[in-house]
Design a protein around this motif. Sequence first.
Motif, short mmCIF file in Angstrom:
data_model
loop_
_atom_site.label_atom_id
_atom_site.label_comp_id
_atom_site.label_asym_id
_atom_site.label_seq_id
_atom_site.Cartn_x
_atom_site.Cartn_y
_atom_site.Cartn_z
N GLY A 1 37.34 27.68 34.48
CA GLY A 1 38.17 26.54 34.81
C GLY A 1 37.48 25.22 34.56
N THR A 2 38.16 24.15 34.94
CA THR A 2 37.61 22.81 34.76
C THR A 2 36.51 22.53 35.77
N THR A 3 36.54 23.21 36.91
CA THR A 3 35.56 22.97 37.96
C THR A 3 34.47 24.04 37.98
N SER A 4 34.85 25.31 37.86
CA SER A 4 33.87 26.39 37.95
C SER A 4 34.26 27.54 37.04
N THR A 5 33.30 28.45 36.84
CA THR A 5 33.51 29.64 36.01
C THR A 5 33.04 30.85 36.80
N VAL A 6 33.87 31.91 36.79
CA VAL A 6 33.54 33.15 37.50
C VAL A 6 33.56 34.30 36.50
N CYS A 7 32.58 35.17 36.59
CA CYS A 7 32.54 36.37 35.75
C CYS A 7 32.35 37.58 36.65
N ILE A 8 33.12 38.65 36.38
CA ILE A 8 32.95 39.89 37.13
C ILE A 8 32.75 41.05 36.15
N CYS A 9 32.08 42.07 36.65
CA CYS A 9 31.84 43.29 35.87
C CYS A 9 32.47 44.47 36.58
N MET A 10 33.24 45.26 35.84
CA MET A 10 33.87 46.47 36.37
C MET A 10 33.54 47.64 35.46
N PRO A 11 33.53 48.85 36.00
CA PRO A 11 33.40 50.01 35.13
C PRO A 11 34.63 50.11 34.23
N LEU A 12 34.45 50.62 33.04
CA LEU A 12 35.58 50.82 32.13
C LEU A 12 36.44 51.94 32.69
N LEU A 13 37.58 51.59 33.26
CA LEU A 13 38.44 52.58 33.90
C LEU A 13 39.15 53.44 32.87
N PRO A 14 39.46 54.68 33.20
CA PRO A 14 40.27 55.51 32.30
C PRO A 14 41.64 54.88 32.08
N PHE A 15 42.17 55.00 30.88
CA PHE A 15 43.49 54.42 30.59
C PHE A 15 44.56 54.98 31.52
N SER A 16 44.34 56.21 31.99
CA SER A 16 45.32 56.83 32.89
C SER A 16 45.41 56.10 34.22
N ASP A 17 44.42 55.27 34.54
CA ASP A 17 44.41 54.55 35.81
C ASP A 17 45.19 53.23 35.76
N ILE A 18 45.60 52.81 34.57
CA ILE A 18 46.20 51.49 34.42
C ILE A 18 47.45 51.34 35.28
N HIS A 19 48.25 52.39 35.37
CA HIS A 19 49.50 52.30 36.13
C HIS A 19 49.32 52.72 37.60
N ASN A 20 48.10 53.10 37.94
CA ASN A 20 47.80 53.48 39.32
C ASN A 20 46.35 53.09 39.62
N LEU A 21 46.12 51.78 39.69
CA LEU A 21 44.77 51.27 39.81
C LEU A 21 44.18 51.62 41.17
N PRO A 22 42.88 51.90 41.21
CA PRO A 22 42.23 52.19 42.49
C PRO A 22 42.24 50.95 43.40
N ASP A 23 42.34 51.18 44.69
CA ASP A 23 42.37 50.09 45.66
C ASP A 23 41.36 50.40 46.77
N PRO A 24 40.30 49.63 46.89
CA PRO A 24 40.02 48.41 46.12
C PRO A 24 39.47 48.73 44.73
N LEU A 25 39.58 47.74 43.85
CA LEU A 25 39.02 47.90 42.52
C LEU A 25 37.50 47.92 42.59
N PRO A 26 36.86 48.76 41.78
CA PRO A 26 35.39 48.84 41.82
C PRO A 26 34.73 47.68 41.08
N LEU A 27 34.10 46.76 41.79
CA LEU A 27 33.38 45.65 41.17
C LEU A 27 31.89 45.94 41.21
N LEU A 28 31.25 45.83 40.06
CA LEU A 28 29.83 46.13 39.97
C LEU A 28 28.96 44.88 40.10
N GLY A 29 29.49 43.75 39.65
CA GLY A 29 28.70 42.52 39.68
C GLY A 29 29.58 41.30 39.58
N ARG A 30 29.04 40.15 40.02
CA ARG A 30 29.80 38.90 40.00
C ARG A 30 28.84 37.72 39.96
#
Length: 340
Positions: free
Chosen positions: A17-46
């Motif tokens: 954004g104009t004020t700040s920038t955020v970057c997150i890292c997630m594991p590459l999820l299987p395509f089969s998970d796209i319509h049923n995403l895990p909750d919470p989403l697995p975040l590895l880094g930020r």
Amino acid sequence: MGSESDDCKVMLGVDGGTTSTVCICMPLLPFSDIHNLPDPLPLLGRAVAGSSNFNSVGEDVARETLEKIIAETLSDAGVKRSAVQAICLGLSGVNHSKDQEKILGWLRSTFPSHVKLYIQNDAVAALASGTMGKLHGCVLIAGTGSISYGFTEDGREARAAGAGPVLGDWGSGYGIAAQALIAVMRAHDGRGPQTMLSSCILQSLGLSYPDELIGWTYADPSWARIAALVPVVVSCAEDGDQVADEILHNAVQELAISVKAVVQRLHLAGEDGKGSFPVVMVGGVLEANKKWNIGNEVTNSILKTYPAACIIRPKVEPAVGAALLALNFLMKETVANDHS
């Protein structure tokens, strides 16, 4: 945050954004998970850094910010650069294909050709944060800047506002604060009515006289620095100041009009205007108010015109939306290649 093995495959999402920038890292999820995403989403880094809008801070600073935040995120996740399979960057200031090519040129010197790179406007990542990676509906961002951006299910897109403060993002934090500063100067020299904004803004900045605002403003006219005055404007409006109240009402109208313009151009509500579609609302201007609630006022205006609109306040941040977009784009490319 994480300690993954060297062979872990990951994807990155960047919200710049104009004020700040955020970057997150997630594991590459299987395509089969796209319509049923895990909750919470697995975040590895930020990681978080300053602005990456090259129109605001310049190309050198923007590039350095992106390179730094990606490295810090991978370090936080405990994974090597070679683990990255796809990156989606949602960046303010990216408005044309030449902007995308510029960013791609920066990143290609760091990532090999097999890594998929997707460059979008930051509004696209914000939309995806509300729809969990699906590009359909309209997003309204109102932070330091403002923009409305929409997509149809068949891929058509449209935008309104988002052209920066000089060209009139008057519903943005910058727009609200700039109008307040103008009101103070007009009250000071007799062109406008007296307003509580004069004493309140001077006090918040540690200044004694309205004339000092000239030096303060032009010493560093950065967008975020001006926009930081929005809480003062809201406070004055809540205390009954008519000038501040009018500024906020005008901002509400500008923000609502930008959404309506996108909806009309894309026919998101159908020909009769009664169809349902998502409206994702993101940004500090829409979130950080009390009695005078800009977000609620904008919502009421949108629903008055489009009663079936589905207002969404995202549960994940735009950087996560960007990562989910990377997954969706990668899946579509893979499916297309398999059928070619």
